[in-house]
Design a protein around this motif. Structure first.
Motif, PDB file in Angstrom:
ATOM      1  N   GLY A   7      -0.699  54.507  99.813  1.00 19.51           N
ATOM      2  CA  GLY A   7      -0.598  53.313 100.649  1.00 19.51           C
ATOM      3  C   GLY A   7      -1.642  53.293 101.754  1.00 19.51           C
ATOM      4  N   GLU A   8      -1.865  54.452 102.363  1.00 19.99           N
ATOM      5  CA  GLU A   8      -2.857  54.523 103.439  1.00 19.99           C
ATOM      6  C   GLU A   8      -4.258  54.275 102.886  1.00 19.99           C
ATOM      7  N   LYS A   9      -4.555  54.837 101.713  1.00 20.91           N
ATOM      8  CA  LYS A   9      -5.843  54.601 101.065  1.00 20.91           C
ATOM      9  C   LYS A   9      -6.011  53.125 100.710  1.00 20.91           C
ATOM     10  N   SER A  10      -4.949  52.526 100.200  1.00 21.52           N
ATOM     11  CA  SER A  10      -4.993  51.108  99.824  1.00 21.52           C
ATOM     12  C   SER A  10      -5.236  50.226 101.040  1.00 21.52           C
ATOM     13  N   THR A  11      -4.589  50.555 102.140  1.00 23.50           N
ATOM     14  CA  THR A  11      -4.770  49.778 103.366  1.00 23.50           C
ATOM     15  C   THR A  11      -6.200  49.895 103.866  1.00 23.50           C
ATOM     16  N   LYS A  12      -6.756  51.092 103.832  1.00 20.19           N
ATOM     17  CA  LYS A  12      -8.139  51.290 104.270  1.00 20.19           C
ATOM     18  C   LYS A  12      -9.106  50.533 103.364  1.00 20.19           C
ATOM     19  N   LEU A  13      -8.869  50.578 102.074  1.00 20.08           N
ATOM     20  CA  LEU A  13      -9.719  49.862 101.125  1.00 20.08           C
ATOM     21  C   LEU A  13      -9.631  48.351 101.353  1.00 20.08           C
ATOM     22  N   LEU A  14      -8.423  47.848 101.555  1.00 19.85           N
ATOM     23  CA  LEU A  14      -8.232  46.425 101.805  1.00 19.85           C
ATOM     24  C   LEU A  14      -8.930  46.002 103.098  1.00 19.85           C
ATOM     25  N   ASN A  15      -8.824  46.794 104.137  1.00 21.74           N
ATOM     26  CA  ASN A  15      -9.501  46.501 105.407  1.00 21.74           C
ATOM     27  C   ASN A  15     -11.021  46.513 105.242  1.00 21.74           C
ATOM     28  N   ALA A  16     -11.534  47.437 104.460  1.00 22.10           N
ATOM     29  CA  ALA A  16     -12.975  47.514 104.214  1.00 22.10           C
ATOM     30  C   ALA A  16     -13.451  46.288 103.436  1.00 22.10           C
ATOM     31  N   GLN A  17     -12.677  45.871 102.441  1.00 21.80           N
ATOM     32  CA  GLN A  17     -13.025  44.680 101.678  1.00 21.80           C
ATOM     33  C   GLN A  17     -13.009  43.436 102.562  1.00 21.80           C
ATOM     34  N   ALA A  18     -12.012  43.317 103.413  1.00 23.34           N
ATOM     35  CA  ALA A  18     -11.932  42.181 104.319  1.00 23.34           C
ATOM     36  C   ALA A  18     -13.131  42.161 105.269  1.00 23.34           C
ATOM     37  N   TYR A  19     -13.545  43.330 105.732  1.00 17.99           N
ATOM     38  CA  TYR A  19     -14.690  43.453 106.628  1.00 17.99           C
ATOM     39  C   TYR A  19     -15.970  42.959 105.939  1.00 17.99           C
ATOM     40  N   VAL A  20     -16.177  43.382 104.702  1.00 17.99           N
ATOM     41  CA  VAL A  20     -17.371  42.983 103.945  1.00 17.99           C
ATOM     42  C   VAL A  20     -17.339  41.482 103.664  1.00 17.99           C
ATOM     43  N   TRP A  21     -16.214  40.955 103.207  1.00 20.00           N
ATOM     44  CA  TRP A  21     -16.109  39.531 102.906  1.00 20.00           C
ATOM     45  C   TRP A  21     -16.321  38.677 104.154  1.00 20.00           C
ATOM     46  N   ASN A  22     -15.816  39.151 105.286  1.00 18.16           N
ATOM     47  CA  ASN A  22     -16.010  38.421 106.536  1.00 18.16           C
ATOM     48  C   ASN A  22     -17.501  38.274 106.847  1.00 18.16           C
ATOM     49  N   HIS A  23     -18.272  39.317 106.654  1.00 19.58           N
ATOM     50  CA  HIS A  23     -19.713  39.238 106.891  1.00 19.58           C
ATOM     51  C   HIS A  23     -20.421  38.343 105.872  1.00 19.58           C
ATOM     52  N   ILE A  24     -19.987  38.390 104.646  1.00 18.50           N
ATOM     53  CA  ILE A  24     -20.578  37.526 103.622  1.00 18.50           C
ATOM     54  C   ILE A  24     -20.346  36.062 103.976  1.00 18.50           C
ATOM     55  N   PHE A  25     -19.119  35.712 104.359  1.00 17.50           N
ATOM     56  CA  PHE A  25     -18.825  34.321 104.682  1.00 17.50           C
ATOM     57  C   PHE A  25     -19.494  33.883 105.972  1.00 17.50           C
ATOM     58  N   ASN A  26     -19.666  34.773 106.924  1.00 17.33           N
ATOM     59  CA  ASN A  26     -20.400  34.405 108.132  1.00 17.33           C
ATOM     60  C   ASN A  26     -21.846  34.062 107.788  1.00 17.33           C
ATOM     61  N   PHE A  27     -22.416  34.762 106.844  1.00 18.66           N
ATOM     62  CA  PHE A  27     -23.778  34.455 106.397  1.00 18.66           C
ATOM     63  C   PHE A  27     -23.826  33.066 105.773  1.00 18.66           C
ATOM     64  N   ILE A  28     -22.854  32.754 104.944  1.00 16.67           N
ATOM     65  CA  ILE A  28     -22.792  31.439 104.299  1.00 16.67           C
ATOM     66  C   ILE A  28     -22.657  30.341 105.356  1.00 16.67           C
ATOM     67  N   ASN A  29     -21.841  30.580 106.356  1.00 17.50           N
ATOM     68  CA  ASN A  29     -21.651  29.585 107.414  1.00 17.50           C
ATOM     69  C   ASN A  29     -22.949  29.315 108.163  1.00 17.50           C
ATOM     70  N   SER A  30     -23.636  30.360 108.554  1.00 15.11           N
ATOM     71  CA  SER A  30     -24.877  30.157 109.313  1.00 15.11           C
ATOM     72  C   SER A  30     -25.970  29.535 108.434  1.00 15.11           C
ATOM     73  N   MET A  31     -26.033  29.902 107.175  1.00 16.51           N
ATOM     74  CA  MET A  31     -27.025  29.303 106.282  1.00 16.51           C
ATOM     75  C   MET A  31     -26.697  27.837 106.005  1.00 16.51           C
ATOM     76  N   SER A  32     -25.426  27.487 105.960  1.00 14.07           N
ATOM     77  CA  SER A  32     -25.032  26.084 105.772  1.00 14.07           C
ATOM     78  C   SER A  32     -25.465  25.245 106.966  1.00 14.07           C
ATOM     79  N   LEU A  33     -25.271  25.777 108.156  1.00 18.79           N
ATOM     80  CA  LEU A  33     -25.690  25.064 109.359  1.00 18.79           C
ATOM     81  C   LEU A  33     -27.206  24.916 109.393  1.00 18.79           C
TER      82      LEU A  33
END
Length: 107
Positions: A7-33
């Protein structure tokens, strides 16, 4: 409280994935603007003086018309970011268009 096995490993993996996706979408937002500014979408809608339909916007854009199919997706992102909003063209009609927000006035 201890998490079940893995469970602890899964939580860390999920948090890492969320962190990466957040940066990807921020890039999309700034490029859209950036794309909206380069295409002059803000100026087109502002100079139109009233909410602009998708057809009017595509017609006014100085771009290859084959790429026009991407404009609705771009506008959807920009509405989500708060740079544009959907507004009724006139009181009696149901047709909507894109209109500026206080944030887009700054640009």
């Amino acid at each position: 409280m201890a998490l079940p096995y893995g469970g602890e490993k899964s939580t860390k993996l999920l948090n890492a994935q969320a962190y990466v996706w957040n940066h990807i979408f921020n890039f999309i937002n700034s490029m859209s603007l950036k794309c909206a500014v380069q295409l002059g979408i803000l100026d087109i809608i502002y100079k139109h003086g009233k909410p602009t339909t998708l057809a009017e916007l595509v017609e006014a854009l100085l771009m290859n018309k084959a790429k026009a199919q991407s404009v609705p997706r771009l506008m959807h992102i920009l509405i989500h970011l708060g740079f544009f909003m959907k507004a009724k063209i006139s009181k009696g009609e149901e047709e909507t268009g894109y209109w500026i927000t206080p944030a887009s006035r700054l640009l």
